[in-house]
Motif scaffolding. Structure first.
Motif, PDB file in Angstrom:
ATOM      1  N   PHE A 111       0.870  -1.180   0.000  1.00 49.96           N
ATOM      2  CA  PHE A 111       0.000   0.000   0.000  1.00 49.96           C
ATOM      3  C   PHE A 111       0.901   1.222   0.000  1.00 49.96           C
ATOM      4  CE2 PHE A 111      -3.123   2.977   0.561  1.00 49.96           C
ATOM      5  CZ  PHE A 111      -3.304   3.478   1.843  1.00 49.96           C
ATOM      6  N   ARG A 155      -5.178  -0.514   6.984  1.00 49.63           N
ATOM      7  CA  ARG A 155      -5.852  -0.241   5.714  1.00 49.63           C
ATOM      8  C   ARG A 155      -5.438  -1.254   4.659  1.00 49.63           C
ATOM      9  NH1 ARG A 155      -5.233   5.865   3.928  1.00 49.63           N
ATOM     10  NH2 ARG A 155      -4.086   6.305   5.834  1.00 49.63           N
ATOM     11  N   ALA A 156      -4.156  -1.581   4.651  1.00 47.16           N
ATOM     12  CA  ALA A 156      -3.701  -2.577   3.673  1.00 47.16           C
ATOM     13  C   ALA A 156      -4.412  -3.904   3.900  1.00 47.16           C
ATOM     14  CB  ALA A 156      -2.183  -2.760   3.788  1.00 47.16           C
ATOM     15  N   GLN A 191     -16.777 -14.140  -4.006  1.00 42.02           N
ATOM     16  CA  GLN A 191     -18.077 -13.982  -4.659  1.00 42.02           C
ATOM     17  C   GLN A 191     -18.036 -14.486  -6.087  1.00 42.02           C
ATOM     18  OE1 GLN A 191     -19.047  -9.832  -4.338  1.00 42.02           O
ATOM     19  NE2 GLN A 191     -19.281  -9.932  -2.118  1.00 42.02           N
ATOM     20  N   GLN A 192     -16.856 -14.262  -6.722  1.00 45.85           N
ATOM     21  CA  GLN A 192     -16.733 -14.684  -8.106  1.00 45.85           C
ATOM     22  C   GLN A 192     -16.523 -16.186  -8.207  1.00 45.85           C
ATOM     23  OE1 GLN A 192     -13.573 -12.148  -9.459  1.00 45.85           O
ATOM     24  NE2 GLN A 192     -14.933 -10.434  -9.912  1.00 45.85           N
ATOM     25  N   GLU A 239     -11.069  -6.921   1.020  1.00 48.04           N
ATOM     26  CA  GLU A 239     -11.983  -6.600  -0.089  1.00 48.04           C
ATOM     27  C   GLU A 239     -11.666  -7.476  -1.296  1.00 48.04           C
ATOM     28  OE1 GLU A 239     -14.609  -4.784  -0.143  1.00 48.04           O
ATOM     29  OE2 GLU A 239     -14.359  -3.954   1.859  1.00 48.04           O
ATOM     30  N   VAL A 240     -10.378  -7.629  -1.559  1.00 42.09           N
ATOM     31  CA  VAL A 240      -9.973  -8.467  -2.693  1.00 42.09           C
ATOM     32  C   VAL A 240     -10.468  -9.889  -2.481  1.00 42.09           C
ATOM     33  CG1 VAL A 240      -7.994  -9.459  -3.891  1.00 42.09           C
ATOM     34  CG2 VAL A 240      -7.975  -7.055  -3.245  1.00 42.09           C
ATOM     35  N   ALA A 271      -7.334  -4.238   5.239  1.00 38.19           N
ATOM     36  CA  ALA A 271      -8.721  -4.041   4.813  1.00 38.19           C
ATOM     37  C   ALA A 271      -8.844  -4.174   3.293  1.00 38.19           C
ATOM     38  CB  ALA A 271      -9.218  -2.666   5.250  1.00 38.19           C
ATOM     39  N   GLY A 272      -7.840  -3.670   2.570  1.00 33.46           N
ATOM     40  CA  GLY A 272      -7.835  -3.817   1.120  1.00 33.46           C
ATOM     41  C   GLY A 272      -7.761  -5.272   0.701  1.00 33.46           C
ATOM     42  N   GLU A 304      -1.295   3.994  -4.374  1.00 31.88           N
ATOM     43  CA  GLU A 304      -1.284   2.752  -5.150  1.00 31.88           C
ATOM     44  C   GLU A 304      -1.508   1.576  -4.214  1.00 31.88           C
ATOM     45  OE1 GLU A 304       2.212   2.322  -7.516  1.00 31.88           O
ATOM     46  OE2 GLU A 304       1.526   0.485  -8.495  1.00 31.88           O
ATOM     47  N   PHE A 305      -2.142   0.572  -4.740  1.00 31.89           N
ATOM     48  CA  PHE A 305      -2.360  -0.636  -3.949  1.00 31.89           C
ATOM     49  C   PHE A 305      -2.097  -1.843  -4.830  1.00 31.89           C
ATOM     50  CE2 PHE A 305      -3.858  -2.994  -0.412  1.00 31.89           C
ATOM     51  CZ  PHE A 305      -4.600  -4.056  -0.881  1.00 31.89           C
ATOM     52  N   CYS A 306      -1.131  -2.638  -4.446  1.00 36.10           N
ATOM     53  CA  CYS A 306      -0.814  -3.849  -5.194  1.00 36.10           C
ATOM     54  C   CYS A 306      -1.058  -5.043  -4.290  1.00 36.10           C
ATOM     55  CB  CYS A 306       0.657  -3.862  -5.630  1.00 36.10           C
ATOM     56  SG  CYS A 306       1.149  -2.407  -6.550  1.00 36.10           S
ATOM     57  N   PHE A 307      -1.555  -6.098  -4.885  1.00 31.99           N
ATOM     58  CA  PHE A 307      -1.781  -7.284  -4.058  1.00 31.99           C
ATOM     59  C   PHE A 307      -1.403  -8.545  -4.837  1.00 31.99           C
ATOM     60  CE2 PHE A 307      -5.678  -8.482  -6.215  1.00 31.99           C
ATOM     61  CZ  PHE A 307      -6.208  -7.278  -6.646  1.00 31.99           C
ATOM     62  N   SER A 313     -12.845 -10.904  -0.649  1.00 30.29           N
ATOM     63  CA  SER A 313     -14.307 -10.946  -0.664  1.00 30.29           C
ATOM     64  C   SER A 313     -14.826 -11.016  -2.093  1.00 30.29           C
ATOM     65  CB  SER A 313     -14.847  -9.707   0.054  1.00 30.29           C
ATOM     66  OG  SER A 313     -16.198  -9.536  -0.205  1.00 30.29           O
ATOM     67  N   VAL A 314     -14.239 -10.226  -2.971  1.00 34.87           N
ATOM     68  CA  VAL A 314     -14.676 -10.229  -4.369  1.00 34.87           C
ATOM     69  C   VAL A 314     -14.334 -11.553  -5.020  1.00 34.87           C
ATOM     70  CG1 VAL A 314     -14.231  -9.184  -6.629  1.00 34.87           C
ATOM     71  CG2 VAL A 314     -14.600  -7.741  -4.637  1.00 34.87           C
TER      72      VAL A 314
END
Lengths: 185, 623
Positions: free
Chosen positions: A35, A169-170, A183-184, A176-177, A172-173, A45-48, A179-180
């Protein structure tokens, strides 16, 4: 529609990158996030990424952790388009030889430990204990001196309460990843 | 923030990441150490207000006037926008406050793009379509632009937040404005008001109907005040009193100044009163409350200025006070409910001209209002600012003046306090002195005594309930001011309620409306009763640049609200292709929701009891 933060002295001192390495709940690998943030807390920027670890008794756990951290850090640093002037990592997640040893980064690396952590500085690290926050900073190089941009950046982050918080925050990001992705399916 | 380089990232993930990675609220608040630049820090109670606005989707911010409700709302909005929790917001405010909102947004959130929706339909269409963070609009313009279909400007998007300033504007649930506000698609609803319960509980209920989530912009079912709603009110309302949070604000002192009318002025007054009372007596059983109110207005005007000679005890006193105050480098706000050059603002201006007074009245354009206020603030040679109570009583910051004069009294103490708080508010460094003029031995003194007596009876009520005392002045009270006893029919009527019109015939009501429009400068023709086809009167007026306005007026003084059929009949009767034509439906009892919806869609102006009162005041020389 984005809103630009105002340019300020804090943002002129460069960008800070916060590295997280978090194990999968099921223990089969690690998620990593880099992050990148300005000195005034603006996300840049946010890389994962993620890596699976081999399920074999041939590896010691600490070697597996180190290997995962190195792979993730390398992958994220390569993907990152920004040019941070400082990399911070949590001391309990990233060992002293990952960023400064295996990756040989040319920018200062600072591992951050909370006072209650059991983490300690490695023999070749320089420990700094800033006043008031209950944090210990383990620098891979001599801590930046007065007047240097990196010193202004780190002091600004400390003053704003943004030295430890961005790690949350990182994470938390990453949630989110995940979680998506879940779902997919 | 650049996250798009990660292959295959979907927009929803990008948006979610933006929200997740946004700086924490604590680092964004307007206080020392904030990572956002703020012009100054907020006071602790204001920071609490910002936190509440950030944490709750529905809030009724009901702080005392002058405590910075606008700034709190802007700060919260700015933080939400920075955290990507909101994409766009709509602020609905009275016309007199639009400029102030622009100023405060420019000061407290300069990076936000603001679009003011105003002007011609084409200009408004463009304003709705620009990429802005905050859209500003007046209540009246919102009503004009609101339509049931989803593509109209106000309904084109689901607002991250809708903010109603001076939210008591929607206290009547039957108006088009109220319905439009409640049907705005939104995730957050904030209502700002300094007088949450100006008249009665029904006013609060209408505001609470707005304070509900409505992302789909659906019609809102009416609520009823019961213990559940009372509890919801307590959950939603944040109200702080000045005395509790700003003990350091300089005190406000109210002084009642008793004046003796000069001999000639008293002679005019006595003649008018005797003549007026005689006329009332001669009306016998046909006497109505409106006749009494007309006489009261006439006498109040004479207390301001003698109609024959222009002499004024009040102006004489004001001139003397101004001479002293000017020598001490003080400045004054003077409020009057009248704007004309015989009894009102313009006459006062003439009387104190040597002190360079400026005037602020409702007929000024937005640009003129802005310029007038800026001129007063900038140039101390203007020792006085004379304002009409309606135009200048809300929202303006006029701390440059530390003296306030109520040249004539309004029925509602809340309105007067609101006017006083233009001076007595945050930023005021001087004690504020308020003078209220009362002429001895006149209707002013009798009304003042009556109101004071009524107010004392209700001092035990909870703070939030601020009563409209004019509604508590019964027919007996008003007739009693002239030693009269109301006839049985008038005794049951509320002083200014719809029933007052309900007691007269349809023909009399139409004539009454026609007379009102004539006093507003229109030439009025009543249509023959047998052939009105939905139009009872046609009023025409040509303005200074030669543009003619034609009003097609239908009058309904029924006991029940007018329905959609009345609107249809009026629409059908208005000739097409007349660019200056406007249809007006007048019904003191209000309008059904269908009528409101159709009228809004087709540009028909609806005039209910409240709007009629405003028009009547304007027609009698007020604002």
């Amino acid at each position: 529609m984005g809103i630009p933060f105002r340019a300020s002295e804090a943002s002129a001192d460069g960008l800070a990158a916060f590295l997280r390495v978090i194990p999968f709940p099921e223990g089969t690998g690690y998620d990593g996030a880099l992050f990148v943030m300005s000195g005034n807390g603006e996300p840049v920027e946010f890389c994962f990424s993620s890596v699976e670890t081999p399920r074999t008794a041939l590896w010691r756990k600490k070697d597996l952790v180190r290997r995962a951290a190195v792979e993730l850090a390398r992958s994220l640093m390569n993907a990152c388009r920004s040019s941070p002037v400082l990399v911070l990592a949590r001391a309990e997640e990233v060992g002293p030889d990952v960023l400064s040893g295996a990756l040989e980064l040319s920018i200062p690396v600072c591992r951050v430990a909370r006072a209650l952590d059991l983490s300690t500085a490695a023999p070749d690290e320089h420990e700094e204990i800033p006043a008031g926050d209950g944090l210990h900073l383990f620098w891979s190089v001599e801590p930046p001196g007065h007047g240097e941009a990196t010193r202004r950046l780190i002091d600004g982050l400390l003053t704003s309460g943004l030295l430890a918080e961005p790690f949350d925050r990182a994470e938390a990001g990453l949630r989110e990843v995940r979680s998506v992705e879940t779902q997919q399916g | 923030m650049d996250t798009a380089h990660v292959t295959g990232m979907s927009p929803p993930l990008r948006d979610r990441l933006r929200a997740a990675l946004a700086p924490p609220i604590a680092t964004l608040l307007p206080r020392p150490g904030s990572i956002l630049e703020w012009p100054s820090s907020l006071l602790p109670f204001q920071l609490d207000g910002v936190r509440v606005l950030l944490s709750q989707a529905e809030v009724l911010l009901a702080d005392d006037m002058g405590l910075g409700k606008t700034v709190q709302a802007i700060a919260a909005l700015r933080i939400l926008l920075h955290r990507n929790e909101v994409e766009s917001a709509l602020v609905v405010a009275p016309a007199s406050l639009i400029h102030q909102w622009r100023q405060e947004l420019s000061r407290w959130a300069p990076e936000l793009r603001v679009s003011t929706v105003a002007g011609t339909p084409e200009q408004r269409g463009f304003a709705w379509s620009v990429a802005a963070h905050v859209f500003l609009i007046t209540y009246e313009t919102l009503r004009s632009d609101f339509a049931p279909y989803a593509n109209c400007g106000p309904r084109r998007r689901t607002w991250g937040a809708v903010i109603l300033d001076e939210a008591q504007k929607i206290k009547n649930r039957n108006t088009g404005v109220s319905t439009s506000c409640k049907m705005l698609p939104r995730h957050r609803s904030w209502a700002l008001t300094g007088t949450p319960l100006e008249n009665k509980v029904d006013d609060l209920v209408s505001i609470l109907e707005f304070l509900q989530p409505n992302p789909g912009g659906e019609p809102v079912a009416p609520l009823h005040f019961d213990p559940t709603l009372a509890e919801r009110h307590r959950d939603l309302q944040l109200r702080r009193r000045k005395k509790d949070v700003l003990p350091e604000l300089p005190p406000k002192t109210v002084i009642r100044v008793l004046l003796d009318l000069s001999e000639e002025q008293m002679r005019s007054y006595r003649w008018a009163e005797e003549d007026g009372v005689l006329e009332l007596r001669q009306r016998g059983e046909t006497i109505q409350l409106t006749h009494v109110l007309q006489l009261i207005t006439r006498l109040k005007q004479i207390c301001n200025f003698c109609p024959e000679t222009g002499v004024s005890a009040k102006v004489n006193d004001l001139r003397s006070r101004l001479a002293v105050l000017a020598s001490e480098d003080h400045r004054v706000l003077v409020f009057s409910q009248y704007t004309d050059d015989v009894f009102g603002v313009r006459a006062i201006e003439r009387g104190i001209s040597r002190h360079g007074p400026l005037m602020f009245t409702g007929d000024l354009s937005q640009e003129e209002r802005k310029a007038r206020i800026a001129q007063f603030k900038r140039d101390k040679r203007h020792r006085a600012l004379i304002l009409s109570l309606r135009a200048g009583g809300q929202g303006l910051n006029l701390q440059e003046a530390s003296y306030v004069v109520h040249f004539d009294r309004w029925w509602n103490p809340a309105i007067e306090r609101q006017a006083e708080d233009r001076s007595h508010r945050m930023g005021q460094t001087m004690p504020v002195t308020v003078y209220t003029y009362t002429c001895v031995g006149t209707i002013e003194e009798r009304i003042a005594d009556l109101l004071e007596e009524k107010q004392k009876l209700f001092d035990v009520l909870i703070d939030e309930v601020s009563l409209d005392l004019d509604r508590l002045l019964t027919a007996e009270d008003l007739f009693g001011l002239f030693g009269l006893v109301p006839p049985a029919s008038a005794a049951r009527a509320s002083p200014r309620g719809a029933q007052a019109f309900g007691e007269i015939t349809g023909g009399e009501f139409e004539e009454h409306m026609a007379e009102m429009f004539r006093r507003l400068g229109f030439t009025v023709d009543l249509t023959p009763a047998s052939r009105d086809g939905g139009v009872d009167a046609i009023a025409r007026r040509t303005d200074v640049v030669g543009i003619e306005t034609t009003l097609y007026i239908q009058c309904k003084n029924h006991a029940a609200p007018a329905g959609v059929e009345a609107v249809r009949a009026l629409i059908g009767a208005v000739p097409p292709g007349d660019a200056g034509a406007r249809a007006i439906l007048i019904c003191p009892a209000g309008f059904s929701a269908d009528a409101v919806a159709l009228a809004g869609e087709r540009g028909v102006q609806l005039v209910d009891e409240k709007a009629l009162r405003v028009l009547a005041s304007q027609a009698s020389g007020g604002d």
